[in-house]
Design a protein around this motif. Structure first.
Motif, PDB file in Angstrom:
ATOM      1  N   GLY A 179      50.848  28.930  37.912  1.00 34.56           N
ATOM      2  CA  GLY A 179      50.471  27.960  36.887  1.00 34.56           C
ATOM      3  C   GLY A 179      49.072  28.204  36.346  1.00 34.56           C
ATOM      4  N   ASP A 180      48.274  27.126  36.297  1.00 37.28           N
ATOM      5  CA  ASP A 180      46.938  27.229  35.702  1.00 37.28           C
ATOM      6  C   ASP A 180      45.853  27.583  36.715  1.00 37.28           C
ATOM      7  OD1 ASP A 180      46.852  24.909  37.168  1.00 37.28           O
ATOM      8  OD2 ASP A 180      46.123  23.637  35.539  1.00 37.28           O
ATOM      9  N   ILE A 181      46.230  27.942  37.911  1.00 35.57           N
ATOM     10  CA  ILE A 181      45.253  28.291  38.948  1.00 35.57           C
ATOM     11  C   ILE A 181      44.588  29.629  38.622  1.00 35.57           C
ATOM     12  CG2 ILE A 181      45.003  28.975  41.388  1.00 35.57           C
ATOM     13  CD1 ILE A 181      47.218  26.931  42.016  1.00 35.57           C
ATOM     14  N   VAL A 182      43.280  29.689  38.845  1.00 34.52           N
ATOM     15  CA  VAL A 182      42.516  30.920  38.665  1.00 34.52           C
ATOM     16  C   VAL A 182      42.204  31.506  40.038  1.00 34.52           C
ATOM     17  CG1 VAL A 182      40.331  31.909  37.843  1.00 34.52           C
ATOM     18  CG2 VAL A 182      41.498  30.155  36.489  1.00 34.52           C
ATOM     19  N   ILE A 183      42.391  32.811  40.179  1.00 30.53           N
ATOM     20  CA  ILE A 183      42.085  33.491  41.440  1.00 30.53           C
ATOM     21  C   ILE A 183      40.892  34.417  41.230  1.00 30.53           C
ATOM     22  CG2 ILE A 183      42.927  34.987  43.286  1.00 30.53           C
ATOM     23  CD1 ILE A 183      45.767  34.162  42.553  1.00 30.53           C
ATOM     24  N   ASN A 184      39.784  34.093  41.896  1.00 34.92           N
ATOM     25  CA  ASN A 184      38.583  34.924  41.889  1.00 34.92           C
ATOM     26  C   ASN A 184      38.431  35.601  43.249  1.00 34.92           C
ATOM     27  OD1 ASN A 184      37.948  34.013  39.273  1.00 34.92           O
ATOM     28  ND2 ASN A 184      36.763  32.291  40.073  1.00 34.92           N
ATOM     29  N   ALA A 185      37.495  36.539  43.332  1.00 36.22           N
ATOM     30  CA  ALA A 185      37.320  37.269  44.595  1.00 36.22           C
ATOM     31  C   ALA A 185      35.857  37.548  44.886  1.00 36.22           C
ATOM     32  CB  ALA A 185      38.097  38.580  44.551  1.00 36.22           C
ATOM     33  N   LEU A 186      35.532  37.519  46.170  1.00 34.70           N
ATOM     34  CA  LEU A 186      34.249  38.025  46.642  1.00 34.70           C
ATOM     35  C   LEU A 186      34.554  39.275  47.449  1.00 34.70           C
ATOM     36  CD1 LEU A 186      31.254  36.019  48.074  1.00 34.70           C
ATOM     37  CD2 LEU A 186      31.766  38.353  48.735  1.00 34.70           C
ATOM     38  N   ILE A 187      34.201  40.412  46.902  1.00 33.05           N
ATOM     39  CA  ILE A 187      34.499  41.706  47.522  1.00 33.05           C
ATOM     40  C   ILE A 187      33.343  42.091  48.430  1.00 33.05           C
ATOM     41  CG2 ILE A 187      34.926  44.152  47.064  1.00 33.05           C
ATOM     42  CD1 ILE A 187      35.905  43.117  44.221  1.00 33.05           C
ATOM     43  N   ILE A 188      33.662  42.374  49.681  1.00 31.20           N
ATOM     44  CA  ILE A 188      32.624  42.754  50.643  1.00 31.20           C
ATOM     45  C   ILE A 188      32.660  44.268  50.798  1.00 31.20           C
ATOM     46  CG2 ILE A 188      31.670  42.361  52.945  1.00 31.20           C
ATOM     47  CD1 ILE A 188      33.510  39.810  52.991  1.00 31.20           C
ATOM     48  N   GLY A 189      31.786  44.929  50.063  1.00 32.35           N
ATOM     49  CA  GLY A 189      31.674  46.381  50.171  1.00 32.35           C
ATOM     50  C   GLY A 189      30.776  46.736  51.346  1.00 32.35           C
ATOM     51  N   VAL A 190      31.074  47.823  52.012  1.00 32.83           N
ATOM     52  CA  VAL A 190      30.306  48.211  53.197  1.00 32.83           C
ATOM     53  C   VAL A 190      29.652  49.558  52.966  1.00 32.83           C
ATOM     54  CG1 VAL A 190      30.397  48.647  55.684  1.00 32.83           C
ATOM     55  CG2 VAL A 190      31.862  46.905  54.665  1.00 32.83           C
ATOM     56  N   ASP A 191      28.384  49.642  53.310  1.00 31.13           N
ATOM     57  CA  ASP A 191      27.643  50.887  53.175  1.00 31.13           C
ATOM     58  C   ASP A 191      28.216  51.930  54.129  1.00 31.13           C
ATOM     59  OD1 ASP A 191      25.836  52.930  52.966  1.00 31.13           O
ATOM     60  OD2 ASP A 191      24.109  51.785  53.665  1.00 31.13           O
ATOM     61  N   ALA A 192      28.791  52.980  53.587  1.00 35.26           N
ATOM     62  CA  ALA A 192      29.435  54.001  54.420  1.00 35.26           C
ATOM     63  C   ALA A 192      28.456  54.672  55.365  1.00 35.26           C
ATOM     64  CB  ALA A 192      30.106  55.050  53.530  1.00 35.26           C
ATOM     65  N   ALA A 193      27.198  54.723  54.990  1.00 35.98           N
ATOM     66  CA  ALA A 193      26.194  55.379  55.839  1.00 35.98           C
ATOM     67  C   ALA A 193      25.951  54.596  57.123  1.00 35.98           C
ATOM     68  CB  ALA A 193      24.886  55.523  55.066  1.00 35.98           C
ATOM     69  N   SER A 194      26.152  53.260  57.060  1.00 39.69           N
ATOM     70  CA  SER A 194      25.898  52.442  58.245  1.00 39.69           C
ATOM     71  C   SER A 194      27.155  52.124  59.028  1.00 39.69           C
ATOM     72  CB  SER A 194      25.209  51.132  57.831  1.00 39.69           C
ATOM     73  OG  SER A 194      26.063  50.384  56.985  1.00 39.69           O
ATOM     74  N   ARG A 195      28.318  52.176  58.359  1.00 40.62           N
ATOM     75  CA  ARG A 195      29.581  51.898  59.031  1.00 40.62           C
ATOM     76  C   ARG A 195      30.607  52.947  58.629  1.00 40.62           C
ATOM     77  NH1 ARG A 195      30.915  46.805  60.839  1.00 40.62           N
ATOM     78  NH2 ARG A 195      32.849  47.853  61.404  1.00 40.62           N
TER      79      ARG A 195
END
Length: 253
Positions: A179-195
């Motif tokens: 319906g009228d629901i909006v889906i937003n996102a918080l993307i958690i990117g990870v530094d490849a050098a540290s993980r």
């Protein structure tokens, strides 16, 4: 008692009834205004296997801090006659969706502080290591369907990986389903050098994935946190955007 006294008693009683009726109308009007819901916001937190114990706490503490920050607090409380309602849940596998904070109407600063305190005190439970992003979306939509009278309904999904079990996100976020629901996102990117364990999922790759498979609805957007240490900043920024002013004309409806 003469006829003049009776007459004034009748006039007084009639006036009293009129005032009482008017008071009831005003009370009903105020009650209706107070019952208005400006926005229902369901926040879904990723607690799948890629999120370790420290990252879990960074996510919860970051959300709690963002919700109680002066700017976000001011935005949430900006229209007292049409409050915001919040629900927070965590998700991982297909059968794991846990509500941390049930639907709460934010009427004042104390309510918001109490909600933030609940998040800070939450303890992690055992959860499947898999990432059922599509099922998380379905759960969030189900929660938001409980708030169908709100002017705006937003599902806010946090995640640091792609769906790997259950329905695909792009199969369950179609307009005819949500319906009228909006889906937003918080993307958690990870530094490849540290993980290095996260090196296969670059921030650019995740951003493209969420853009094409997760976001849905008018004005849907994503915000990126560069690692869990950046979660509070990214969440604050995203909440302020999600809570942008809704036309005052809606108060007159």
């Amino acid at each position: 008692m003469d006829k003049h006294e009776k007459h004034w008693q009748l006039v007084t009683f009639s006036a009293f009834r009129s005032l009482a009726a008017a008071a009831l109308v005003v009370a009903a009007s105020l009650s209706s205004a107070q019952a208005a819901c400006r926005q229902a916001l369901a926040l879904g937190l990723d607690v799948s296997g890629s999120v370790d114990a420290e990252e879990y706490q960074l996510q919860l503490q970051g959300l709690a801090a963002a919700l109680s920050s002066p700017d976000v607090t001011s935005s949430i409380l900006s229209m007292p006659k049409a409050p915001v309602k919040l629900l927070v849940f965590e998700w991982s596998g297909q059968n794991y969706q846990r509500i941390l904070v049930p639907w709460t109407e934010i009427l004042n600063d104390q309510t918001l502080q109490n909600l933030s305190a609940e998040l800070r005190q939450a303890m992690r439970r055992d959860a499947p290591p898999t990432t059922a992003l599509g099922k998380a979306i379905q759960s969030g939509i189900r929660f938001l369907d409980q708030q169908s009278d709100c002017w705006k309904r937003t599902l806010d999904i946090s995640g640091d990986g792609k769906n790997n079990t259950g329905p695909e996100p792009h199969r369950v976020n179609l307009p005819e389903q949500i319906g009228d629901i909006v889906i937003n996102a918080l993307i958690i990117g990870v530094d490849a050098a540290s993980r290095m364990s996260h090196a296969e999922l670059s921030t650019n790759e995740l951003t493209a994935y969420f853009s094409n498979r997760v976001l849905s609805g008018p004005g849907a957007f994503s915000e990126v946190a560069i690692g869990f240490d950046d979660y509070e900043r990214a969440m604050s920024r995203k909440l302020l955007r999600e809570l942008e002013f809704i036309s005052m004309s809606q108060l007159d409806q």
